[in-house]
Design a protein around this motif. Structure first.
Motif, PDB file in Angstrom:
ATOM      1  N   PHE A   8    -111.380   7.909   6.318  1.00  0.00           N
ATOM      2  CA  PHE A   8    -111.464   7.861   7.785  1.00  0.00           C
ATOM      3  C   PHE A   8    -112.279   9.050   8.261  1.00  0.00           C
ATOM      4  O   PHE A   8    -111.957  10.195   7.954  1.00  0.00           O
ATOM      5  N   ILE A   9    -113.329   8.768   9.035  1.00  0.00           N
ATOM      6  CA  ILE A   9    -114.165   9.810   9.633  1.00  0.00           C
ATOM      7  C   ILE A   9    -114.016   9.728  11.147  1.00  0.00           C
ATOM      8  O   ILE A   9    -114.311   8.698  11.755  1.00  0.00           O
ATOM      9  N   GLY A  10    -113.558  10.819  11.738  1.00  0.00           N
ATOM     10  CA  GLY A  10    -113.307  10.855  13.181  1.00  0.00           C
ATOM     11  C   GLY A  10    -111.829  10.719  13.462  1.00  0.00           C
ATOM     12  O   GLY A  10    -111.315   9.619  13.633  1.00  0.00           O
ATOM     13  N   LEU A  11    -111.121  11.850  13.485  1.00  0.00           N
ATOM     14  CA  LEU A  11    -109.658  11.836  13.553  1.00  0.00           C
ATOM     15  C   LEU A  11    -109.153  12.408  14.874  1.00  0.00           C
ATOM     16  O   LEU A  11    -108.130  13.095  14.916  1.00  0.00           O
ATOM     17  N   GLY A  12    -109.846  12.069  15.938  1.00  0.00           N
ATOM     18  CA  GLY A  12    -109.472  12.569  17.262  1.00  0.00           C
ATOM     19  C   GLY A  12    -108.393  11.743  17.913  1.00  0.00           C
ATOM     20  O   GLY A  12    -107.438  11.291  17.277  1.00  0.00           O
ATOM     21  N   ASN A  13    -108.563  11.510  19.209  1.00  0.00           N
ATOM     22  CA  ASN A  13    -107.536  10.856  20.014  1.00  0.00           C
ATOM     23  C   ASN A  13    -107.086   9.523  19.440  1.00  0.00           C
ATOM     24  O   ASN A  13    -105.879   9.262  19.297  1.00  0.00           O
ATOM     25  N   MET A  14    -108.019   8.656  19.088  1.00  0.00           N
ATOM     26  CA  MET A  14    -107.671   7.340  18.548  1.00  0.00           C
ATOM     27  C   MET A  14    -107.642   7.342  17.020  1.00  0.00           C
ATOM     28  O   MET A  14    -106.729   6.783  16.404  1.00  0.00           O
ATOM     29  N   GLY A  15    -108.637   7.974  16.398  1.00  0.00           N
ATOM     30  CA  GLY A  15    -108.693   7.996  14.943  1.00  0.00           C
ATOM     31  C   GLY A  15    -107.482   8.652  14.314  1.00  0.00           C
ATOM     32  O   GLY A  15    -106.954   8.195  13.292  1.00  0.00           O
ATOM     33  N   GLY A  16    -107.007   9.737  14.933  1.00  0.00           N
ATOM     34  CA  GLY A  16    -105.824  10.414  14.415  1.00  0.00           C
ATOM     35  C   GLY A  16    -104.594   9.529  14.480  1.00  0.00           C
ATOM     36  O   GLY A  16    -103.776   9.510  13.550  1.00  0.00           O
ATOM     37  N   ASP A  28    -102.711   5.852   1.469  1.00  0.00           N
ATOM     38  CA  ASP A  28    -103.296   7.187   1.361  1.00  0.00           C
ATOM     39  C   ASP A  28    -104.651   7.188   2.065  1.00  0.00           C
ATOM     40  O   ASP A  28    -105.457   6.272   1.863  1.00  0.00           O
ATOM     41  N   VAL A  29    -104.897   8.203   2.869  1.00  0.00           N
ATOM     42  CA  VAL A  29    -106.139   8.280   3.635  1.00  0.00           C
ATOM     43  C   VAL A  29    -106.850   9.591   3.338  1.00  0.00           C
ATOM     44  O   VAL A  29    -106.253  10.675   3.462  1.00  0.00           O
ATOM     45  N   LEU A  30    -108.106   9.481   2.945  1.00  0.00           N
ATOM     46  CA  LEU A  30    -108.974  10.648   2.791  1.00  0.00           C
ATOM     47  C   LEU A  30    -109.740  10.802   4.090  1.00  0.00           C
ATOM     48  O   LEU A  30    -110.465   9.879   4.498  1.00  0.00           O
ATOM     49  N   GLY A  31    -109.565  11.933   4.777  1.00  0.00           N
ATOM     50  CA  GLY A  31    -110.127  12.048   6.112  1.00  0.00           C
ATOM     51  C   GLY A  31    -111.042  13.226   6.314  1.00  0.00           C
ATOM     52  O   GLY A  31    -110.981  14.230   5.595  1.00  0.00           O
ATOM     53  N   PHE A  32    -111.904  13.079   7.338  1.00  0.00           N
ATOM     54  CA  PHE A  32    -112.781  14.182   7.744  1.00  0.00           C
ATOM     55  C   PHE A  32    -113.001  14.120   9.243  1.00  0.00           C
ATOM     56  O   PHE A  32    -113.150  13.043   9.828  1.00  0.00           O
ATOM     57  N   LEU A  61    -113.495   3.978   7.529  1.00  0.00           N
ATOM     58  CA  LEU A  61    -113.265   3.697   8.940  1.00  0.00           C
ATOM     59  C   LEU A  61    -113.887   4.816   9.776  1.00  0.00           C
ATOM     60  O   LEU A  61    -113.729   5.997   9.446  1.00  0.00           O
ATOM     61  N   LEU A  62    -114.587   4.441  10.841  1.00  0.00           N
ATOM     62  CA  LEU A  62    -115.205   5.412  11.748  1.00  0.00           C
ATOM     63  C   LEU A  62    -114.588   5.272  13.130  1.00  0.00           C
ATOM     64  O   LEU A  62    -114.445   4.155  13.639  1.00  0.00           O
ATOM     65  N   SER A  63    -114.242   6.384  13.753  1.00  0.00           N
ATOM     66  CA  SER A  63    -113.792   6.381  15.145  1.00  0.00           C
ATOM     67  C   SER A  63    -114.445   7.569  15.831  1.00  0.00           C
ATOM     68  O   SER A  63    -113.956   8.699  15.771  1.00  0.00           O
ATOM     69  N   LEU A  64    -115.574   7.293  16.506  1.00  0.00           N
ATOM     70  CA  LEU A  64    -116.439   8.344  17.033  1.00  0.00           C
ATOM     71  C   LEU A  64    -116.764   8.077  18.504  1.00  0.00           C
ATOM     72  O   LEU A  64    -116.660   6.935  18.967  1.00  0.00           O
ATOM     73  N   PRO A  65    -117.174   9.107  19.253  1.00  0.00           N
ATOM     74  CA  PRO A  65    -117.301   8.955  20.705  1.00  0.00           C
ATOM     75  C   PRO A  65    -118.390   8.012  21.200  1.00  0.00           C
ATOM     76  O   PRO A  65    -118.220   7.347  22.218  1.00  0.00           O
ATOM     77  N   ASN A  66    -119.537   7.939  20.523  1.00  0.00           N
ATOM     78  CA  ASN A  66    -120.642   7.141  21.040  1.00  0.00           C
ATOM     79  C   ASN A  66    -121.652   6.852  19.937  1.00  0.00           C
ATOM     80  O   ASN A  66    -121.542   7.369  18.818  1.00  0.00           O
ATOM     81  N   SER A  67    -122.637   6.023  20.260  1.00  0.00           N
ATOM     82  CA  SER A  67    -123.631   5.603  19.268  1.00  0.00           C
ATOM     83  C   SER A  67    -124.446   6.767  18.738  1.00  0.00           C
ATOM     84  O   SER A  67    -124.827   6.779  17.560  1.00  0.00           O
ATOM     85  N   VAL A  89    -117.230  -1.330   2.268  1.00  0.00           N
ATOM     86  CA  VAL A  89    -117.121  -1.812   3.641  1.00  0.00           C
ATOM     87  C   VAL A  89    -116.937  -0.618   4.564  1.00  0.00           C
ATOM     88  O   VAL A  89    -116.003   0.178   4.394  1.00  0.00           O
ATOM     89  N   VAL A  90    -117.843  -0.493   5.533  1.00  0.00           N
ATOM     90  CA  VAL A  90    -117.758   0.553   6.553  1.00  0.00           C
ATOM     91  C   VAL A  90    -117.410  -0.130   7.870  1.00  0.00           C
ATOM     92  O   VAL A  90    -118.086  -1.083   8.279  1.00  0.00           O
ATOM     93  N   VAL A  91    -116.351   0.336   8.525  1.00  0.00           N
ATOM     94  CA  VAL A  91    -115.853  -0.293   9.752  1.00  0.00           C
ATOM     95  C   VAL A  91    -115.988   0.685  10.902  1.00  0.00           C
ATOM     96  O   VAL A  91    -115.365   1.753  10.898  1.00  0.00           O
ATOM     97  N   ASP A  92    -116.801   0.320  11.888  1.00  0.00           N
ATOM     98  CA  ASP A  92    -116.997   1.184  13.048  1.00  0.00           C
ATOM     99  C   ASP A  92    -116.038   0.760  14.151  1.00  0.00           C
ATOM    100  O   ASP A  92    -116.215  -0.279  14.788  1.00  0.00           O
ATOM    101  N   LEU A  93    -115.012   1.574  14.384  1.00  0.00           N
ATOM    102  CA  LEU A  93    -113.998   1.314  15.395  1.00  0.00           C
ATOM    103  C   LEU A  93    -114.346   1.950  16.735  1.00  0.00           C
ATOM    104  O   LEU A  93    -113.537   1.925  17.667  1.00  0.00           O
TER     105      LEU A  93
END
Length: 318
Positions: A8-16, A28-32, A61-67, A89-93
């Motif tokens: 999981f990349i992007g562990l802020g408000n929603m990603g966390g 198990d999640v490997l995160g950054f 999994l990606l959870s990031l603010p904008n394009s 598989v890369v999933v842009d949330l």
């Protein structure tokens, strides 16, 4: 099926919050995350970079603010694209521009990887509980393969079609959300100034044709001072509305209703609420309507509210 390794990349408000749901489900999640505090709070196993997450995961999994940030993370030096492997598989949330999404999908496909755009709905509360709705674009077989992972964060997963269609659906949904929230905020301020009992007003609206997500789920809390902190900010709501207007311009669809939410969330941002939850748009409208707060007495409320239907006394004497 062998267990998929999840990153999981992007562990802020929603990603966390989504990471928390995965962990509670035994995944198990490997995160950054670029912010160490987010990484520490998430509970994920810490990776040194997004590149490491990509190399050591089957599903990213990606959870990031904008394009712009999605493109930097995926296409940048030693980013996701540089480290993907065949079948991954890369999933842009995130909520992102569909054209950018499709371009990224093509680049990953050239390396044998799949890029799914998965718009999410349900907000922070649903992310916390693992009950989000996902609207997904991209390869249907890849989506089916990762369903066991997505089941930990979403109770409804709908395949919308080809690459980009998930993010298109998300923009359509978020625009309606923005219209409902900003319009309901205006109505509630008007109801307050008219002297209505706001709980009674909401009871009527929710049993009538004016019912919407904001009347059902937001304002029953807001009228008592609970702004449901933790959800989409005014800045992000404005970003989504702007992406919607760009989308319909590209489609050749007449945009007749964007001015309302653009004005409302623009007002919220200009009043210093850019990074506050978008529900505070009601206070921005209240500010320019005489200092109204739904959960507080009206300023100078030692006299009865003016009956908007009655002529003012001065006019009656003219």
């Amino acid at each position: 099926m062998s267990e998929l390794r999840v990153g999981f990349i992007g562990l802020g408000n929603m990603g966390g919050r989504m990471t928390g749901s995965l962990l509670r489900g035994g995944v198990d999640v490997l995160g950054f995350d670029a912010q160490q505090a987010n990484l520490d709070a998430s509970g994920a196993t810490a990776a040194a970079s997004g590149a490491q997450v990509t190399r050591e995961s089957d599903v990213v999994l990606l959870s990031l603010p904008n394009s712009r940030i999605v493109e930097a993370v995926v296409l940048g030096d030693d980013g996701v694209l540089a480290n993907v492997h065949e079948g991954q598989v890369v999933v842009d949330l995130s909520t992102a521009a569909p054209a950018s999404t499709r371009a990224i999908a093509e680049k990953l496909a050239a390396k044998g990887a799949h890029y799914l755009d998965a718009g999410i709905s349900g907000g922070a509360a649903a992310a916390e509980k693992g009950t989000l709705t996902l609207m997904v674009g991209g390869d249907a077989d890849a989506l089916e393969r990762i369903q066991p992972v997505l089941a930990h964060i979403a109770t409804t997963v709908v395949h919308m079609g080809a690459s980009g269609s998930g993010h298109v659906t998300k923009l359509l949904n978020n625009f309606l959300n923005a219209v409902a929230l900003s319009a309901t905020a205006e109505v509630m301020v008007a109801g307050k100034k008219a002297g209505l009992d706001l709980d009674a007003l909401l009871e009527v609206l929710n049993a009538s044709s004016g019912v919407n997500f904001a009347t059902l789920n937001r304002f029953p809390k807001i009228v008592h001072g609970d702004y449901l902190k933790g959800g989409l900010t005014n800045t992000l709501m404005m970003k989504d509305v702007q992406l919607y207007t760009e989308l319909i311009a590209d489609l050749g669809v007449a945009g007749l209703h964007a001015s309302g939410p653009v004005a409302a969330f623009g007002l919220a941002i200009a009043s210093g609420r850019a990074d506050e939850i978008s529900n505070t748009v009601v206070d921005a409208i209240g500010d320019v309507s005489g200092g109204v707060r739904l959960h507080l007495p009206l300023p100078g409320a030692d006299t009865a509210p003016v009956d908007a239907a009655a002529p003012a006394a001065e006019e009656g004497n003219r």
